[in-house]
Structures are given as structure tokens and as C-alpha cells.
Write a protein that holds these residues in place. Structure first.
Motif, PDB file in Angstrom:
ATOM      1  N   SER A  38       0.819  -1.219   0.000  1.00 13.18           N
ATOM      2  CA  SER A  38       0.000   0.000   0.000  1.00 13.18           C
ATOM      3  C   SER A  38       0.847   1.261   0.000  1.00 13.18           C
ATOM      4  O   SER A  38       0.373   2.338  -0.372  1.00 13.18           O
ATOM      5  N   ALA A  39       2.120   1.139   0.393  1.00 10.35           N
ATOM      6  CA  ALA A  39       3.022   2.288   0.359  1.00 10.35           C
ATOM      7  C   ALA A  39       3.166   2.838  -1.051  1.00 10.35           C
ATOM      8  O   ALA A  39       3.468   4.028  -1.232  1.00 10.35           O
ATOM      9  N   ALA A  40       2.958   1.996  -2.052  1.00 12.12           N
ATOM     10  CA  ALA A  40       3.052   2.469  -3.434  1.00 12.12           C
ATOM     11  C   ALA A  40       2.005   3.536  -3.703  1.00 12.12           C
ATOM     12  O   ALA A  40       2.249   4.472  -4.475  1.00 12.12           O
ATOM     13  N   PHE A  41       0.834   3.413  -3.085  1.00 16.53           N
ATOM     14  CA  PHE A  41      -0.170   4.470  -3.249  1.00 16.53           C
ATOM     15  C   PHE A  41       0.102   5.634  -2.298  1.00 16.53           C
ATOM     16  O   PHE A  41       0.167   6.784  -2.714  1.00 16.53           O
ATOM     17  N   ASN A  42       0.267   5.323  -1.007  1.00 11.94           N
ATOM     18  CA  ASN A  42       0.394   6.386  -0.017  1.00 11.94           C
ATOM     19  C   ASN A  42       1.642   7.234  -0.208  1.00 11.94           C
ATOM     20  O   ASN A  42       1.607   8.456  -0.036  1.00 11.94           O
TER      21      ASN A  42
ATOM     22  N   VAL B 287      -8.501   0.483  -5.261  1.00 11.08           N
ATOM     23  CA  VAL B 287      -7.331   1.384  -5.201  1.00 11.08           C
ATOM     24  C   VAL B 287      -6.396   1.111  -6.374  1.00 11.08           C
ATOM     25  O   VAL B 287      -5.904   2.038  -7.027  1.00 11.08           O
ATOM     26  N   VAL B 288      -6.144  -0.159  -6.644  1.00 17.50           N
ATOM     27  CA  VAL B 288      -5.273  -0.538  -7.756  1.00 17.50           C
ATOM     28  C   VAL B 288      -5.827  -0.002  -9.072  1.00 17.50           C
ATOM     29  O   VAL B 288      -5.087   0.532  -9.914  1.00 17.50           O
ATOM     30  N   ALA B 289      -7.139  -0.102  -9.265  1.00 18.29           N
ATOM     31  CA  ALA B 289      -7.751   0.375 -10.511  1.00 18.29           C
ATOM     32  C   ALA B 289      -7.624   1.888 -10.644  1.00 18.29           C
ATOM     33  O   ALA B 289      -7.285   2.398 -11.728  1.00 18.29           O
TER      34      ALA B 289
ATOM     35  N   TRP C 206       2.607  -2.940  -8.108  1.00 21.15           N
ATOM     36  CA  TRP C 206       3.297  -3.177  -6.825  1.00 21.15           C
ATOM     37  C   TRP C 206       2.276  -3.486  -5.731  1.00 21.15           C
ATOM     38  O   TRP C 206       2.420  -4.475  -4.992  1.00 21.15           O
ATOM     39  N   PHE C 207       1.243  -2.653  -5.613  1.00 24.07           N
ATOM     40  CA  PHE C 207       0.227  -2.850  -4.581  1.00 24.07           C
ATOM     41  C   PHE C 207      -0.499  -4.179  -4.785  1.00 24.07           C
ATOM     42  O   PHE C 207      -0.701  -4.953  -3.844  1.00 24.07           O
TER      43      PHE C 207
END
Length: 434
Positions: A28-32, A98-100, A203-204
Motif C-alpha cells: 500500500s506504500a506504493a499508493f500512499n 485502489v489498484v484500478a 506493486w500494490f
């Protein structure tokens, strides 16, 4: 926390489950970190928007709207996942959303015509990652014991920071810094940053799989009931009223943490924007700083977790918040890149322990079988005042005309949270010294 009273609580510390659980934080760090803090929002405000000041204000308004959506829905999603024994299912659904949203950011070119699309996708992703986090946090009790919950939570936060560090390193050397990056991408049309969005999505998705495949689902309650979505709000209201009458410790913590977590969220959201707009960091410098900050924050989160198990979460939270206020105040007035490097890394050192100890504080006092609901309220109370951080940041910019003033607004929110936290009674420490 009584294991016998709550079958969802782990009876022993299983490192395999802990590792698989923590890999979700790594992913999730890839998004945050990459999307929301250091790379894509900097791209939106600096390259897609017509000017950085206007772009920063628009980002603040958009995330305020997203926060309102989270405040209205998060506790009900937690309550319903508790009632149905479906925490992992909803974790999977919200992670996929989130991935989408992250992957769709690939279509945001460096033209102001794409600003609204970019802001909408970032906002939607921030909503769904918060919903996913409700169920992810509730799973903490299934992979830890009462004596190890602090270090497990700290390890999870550390993995998130280290995952962000590795992801940022790939982004820096694979996409941002080279004239021709991986897969032949260049900066024309913002293609290198748009490719970063695809990388972050992959990544996520990859690192979210272990927790879904290995960590067992929490058992459904024996008195399982099917309720409509709207009826869930009635039940939630009744439980909040009961909490006011008999569990004001939890309610007080939810209010206090709402304030200071909003300040933490503002640091994450606007840190890269301030580095670029006020201190003159280029895109590559922002990512290099982010890598260093994640290393510091991850290490401090791990150490803070051990302090949590030994002394309890409240001393960790109060100490870290005090440090954030002092260092944040210094950053408001000190000039130059060296000052940002020193103060920024000190802020990172206090961020990790604050977040980890806040999660364990609530997990220690959550009613058995209602962890998802409680963490849903945790998300909601945080988002119920989530307009404060963006409003303080964008409002101070509007009044004083500089991003530096926006940092002063964030410090003010942290001060209010610290004062409120001092009034909250602490849960008992385990005293574990191993």
C-alpha cells in the motif's frame, strides 16, 4: 485484551502470518508514498495545474471532499464486515479499487485539461485505501498476542515505510531521473510519471496477495444478523450512544486521535509539495528525500513498537507528538534545503511511532468482536475533521500567500491533538521486555 473472550485474537505469535499481514502495508506504500505524497501529487500541482499555488489549493479541496466520503461510510463498512465475518473479502474489494484508480492515473497528461481527472482519481483512491485500511487494521488482532501487539504493529508500519523506500528507489532510478527510463519512457507528455502510476498499481496488487491467501478470516459472530446498509447506521448510532455512557475512554481517544492524525495526514500529503514549491527541490530531489525519510520512519516505527509493548502506547504517542510540534515549528521559520533535510528527517522519525502506537492503543481497548467497527469509527473520526488539515494548509496559503505558512497551519492541528491526547486515560502496558 482477553484471548478467550475474543476468538479472533491470536493465541500465539505466528511470524508467517505477521509477515504476510505486513506485506499489505509494504504494497500500500506504493499508493500512499508514491502517488499521494511524493510523486504524483507533485506532478499534479507542478506540471498538470497551471500554477503550483492554485494546484495545491485544488488538491486540498479535493482531499477534503474525499475525507467527507470516508467519514460517512467507513464505520458502517467496518460494522458490516464484523457482523458478516467478511473482513478479508472487503479488504480484497477495496484494495482492487485502489489498484484500478492508481492504474487509471496513467491517462493524466501534463496539461491542465487533465487536472480534474487526476484529482478525482487520487481522491477516489484515497477513499478506497482508507476503507481497506479499516479491515487491515482489524486483522492486527488475528496476527498478534496481547504481549506482542505493539511490536507487530510497529513491524507492520516499518514494512510499509521500507516498502515505500524500495518503491521510491525504483521510481527514481527507473522513471524520474533517467532521460530515457524503463520501457523507453521519457518525460514528454508526463509519460515517465504516468508510467509510475502503472508501476504503483502493480506493486500494490502483488504484495496485497499474501494476506488474502494466508491470514485466516475472523470467525463470524454466533448472533450474525443481516441488516440493510441504512439500518447499519441506526445500529452504529446506538453503539456510539452506549460508548458515550459507558466507554468514554475509547470515545475520548477517537476524538484526540482524529485531530493529530489529521495533522499527520497533512504532513504526508503536502510534504512533497512543500519541498518542491517552498524549498526548491526538483522531482529527483523530492524522491531522494522521500527515500531517506522512509528509511528513518521505518526504523523508528520498529523501535517505537518495542517501546509500546514495554511502556504502553500513550507515552509513545505523547512523546512523538511533542517532537513533531517542535520540529514542525522550526521548519516554518528556517530557510534553505539543509533545514528541510534536517527537520524533514526528524519529522519522519516521529511519524512512524505515532501511527503505530495509535493503532495499538485502539486495538487494546476495542470491544471483542467489534474491531472492524471500532477501526471504522477510527477512520470516521479522523475524516470527520479531515477538512482541518487541508483547510489549515490551503487557508494559511490564501491568507499569507506562501506554502511555508501552510506548514504553520499543520503544526496548529498537531498542537490541538496533543492537548486532547493528554486528557485520555491510557490502556495498561503489557510490560513485555523480551
Amino acid at each position: 485484551m482477553d484471548v478467550a473472550a475474543n476468538p479472533g485474537v491470536a493465541a500465539r505469535w505466528d511470524w508467517r502470518s505477521v509477515l504476510c499481514w505486513s506485506l499489505w502495508g509494504w504494497g500500500s506504500a506504493a499508493f500512499n508514498t508514491v502517488i499521494l505524497t511524493f510523486v504524483f501529487t507533485v506532478y499534479l500541482t507542478g506540471s498538470v495545474a497551471n500554477d503550483p499555488q492554485g494546484g495545491s489549493a485544488a488538491l486540498g479541496v479535493t482531499l477534503t471532499i474525499a475525507g467527507a466520503c470516508i467519514a460517512l461510510v467507513a464505520p458502517v463498512t467496518g460494522l458490516r464486515s464484523d457482523a458478516g465475518g467478511r473482513r478479508k473479502r472487503w479488504l480484497a474489494v477495496h484494495t482492487a479499487l485502489v489498484v484500478a484508480c492508481t492504474a487509471a492515473l496513467f491517462f493524466v497528461q501534463d496539461d491542465s485539461a487533465y487536472l480534474l481527472l487526476g484529482l478525482a482519481l487520487v481522491a477516489a483512491g484515497s477513499v478506497f485505501v482508507e476503507f481497506a485500511g479499516v479491515n487491515y487494521n482489524a486483522l492486527l488482532l488475528q496476527v498478534s498476542t496481547p504481549a506482542t501487539i505493539g511490536r507487530v504493529s510497529g513491524f507492520g508500519w516499518a514494512m510499509g515505510y521500507f516498502g515505500g523506500l524500495i518503491a521510491l528507489a525504483v521510481v527514481l532510478f527507473g522513471f524520474v531521473q533517467p532521460e530515457v527510463g524503463l520501457f523507453g519512457v521519457t518525460s514528454q507528455g508526463g509519460l515517465n510519471i504516468r508510467a509510475v502510476a502503472l508501476f504503483a498499481a502493480a506493486w500494490f496488487a502483488l504484495f496485497a496477495l499474501p494476506v488474502l491467501l494466508v491470514v485466516p478470516e475472523a470467525p463470524a459472530p454466533a448472533n450474525r444478523m443481516h441488516r440493510s446498509f441504512l439500518d447499519s447506521y441506526r445500529v452504529l448510532g446506538q453503539r456510539i450512544a452506549r460508548m458515550w455512557r459507558s466507554d468514554r475512554q475509547t470515545l475520548g481517544f477517537l476524538v484526540a486521535s482524529a485531530l493529530y492524525r489529521d495533522g499527520l495526514a497533512a504532513i504526508f500529503t503536502f510534504g512533497g509539495v512543500i519541498a518542491a514549491g517552498t524549498f526548491g527541490f526538483g522531482p529527483g530531489e523530492v524522491v531522494v528525500f522521500a527515500i531517506a525519510a522512509n528509511l528513518v520512519a521505518g526504523s523508528s516505527a520498529f523501535l517505537g513498537g518495542r517501546a509500546d509493548d514495554r511502556f504502553g502506547p500513550k507515552p509513545v504517542i505523547v512523546t512523538a507528538l511533542s517532537g513533531l510540534v517542535v520540529v514542525g515549528s522550526a521548519l516554518v521559520v528556517l530557510p534553505g534545503k539543509p533545514a528541510f533535510w534536517v527537520c524533514g528527517l526528524l519529522l519522519a522519525a516521529f511519524l512512524g511511532p505515532t501511527e503505530s502506537a495509535s493503532r495499538t492503543f485502539l486495538a487494546r481497548i476495542a470491544a471483542p468482536g467489534r474491531e472492524g467497527e471500532t477501526f471504522g469509527l477510527y477512520a470516521t473520526t479522523g475524516r470527520a475533521v479531515s477538512f482541518l488539515g487541508p483547510l489549515a494548509f490551503s487557508g494559511f496559503i490564501a491568507i499569507f500567500g506562501t506554502q511555508r505558512a501552510g506548514m504553520a497551519g499543520i503544526v496548529l492541528i498537531l498542537v490541538l491533538g496533543l492537548l486532547a491526547m493528554l486528557r485520555v486515560r491510557a490502556p495498561e502496558a503489557t510490560g513485555d521486555r523480551s
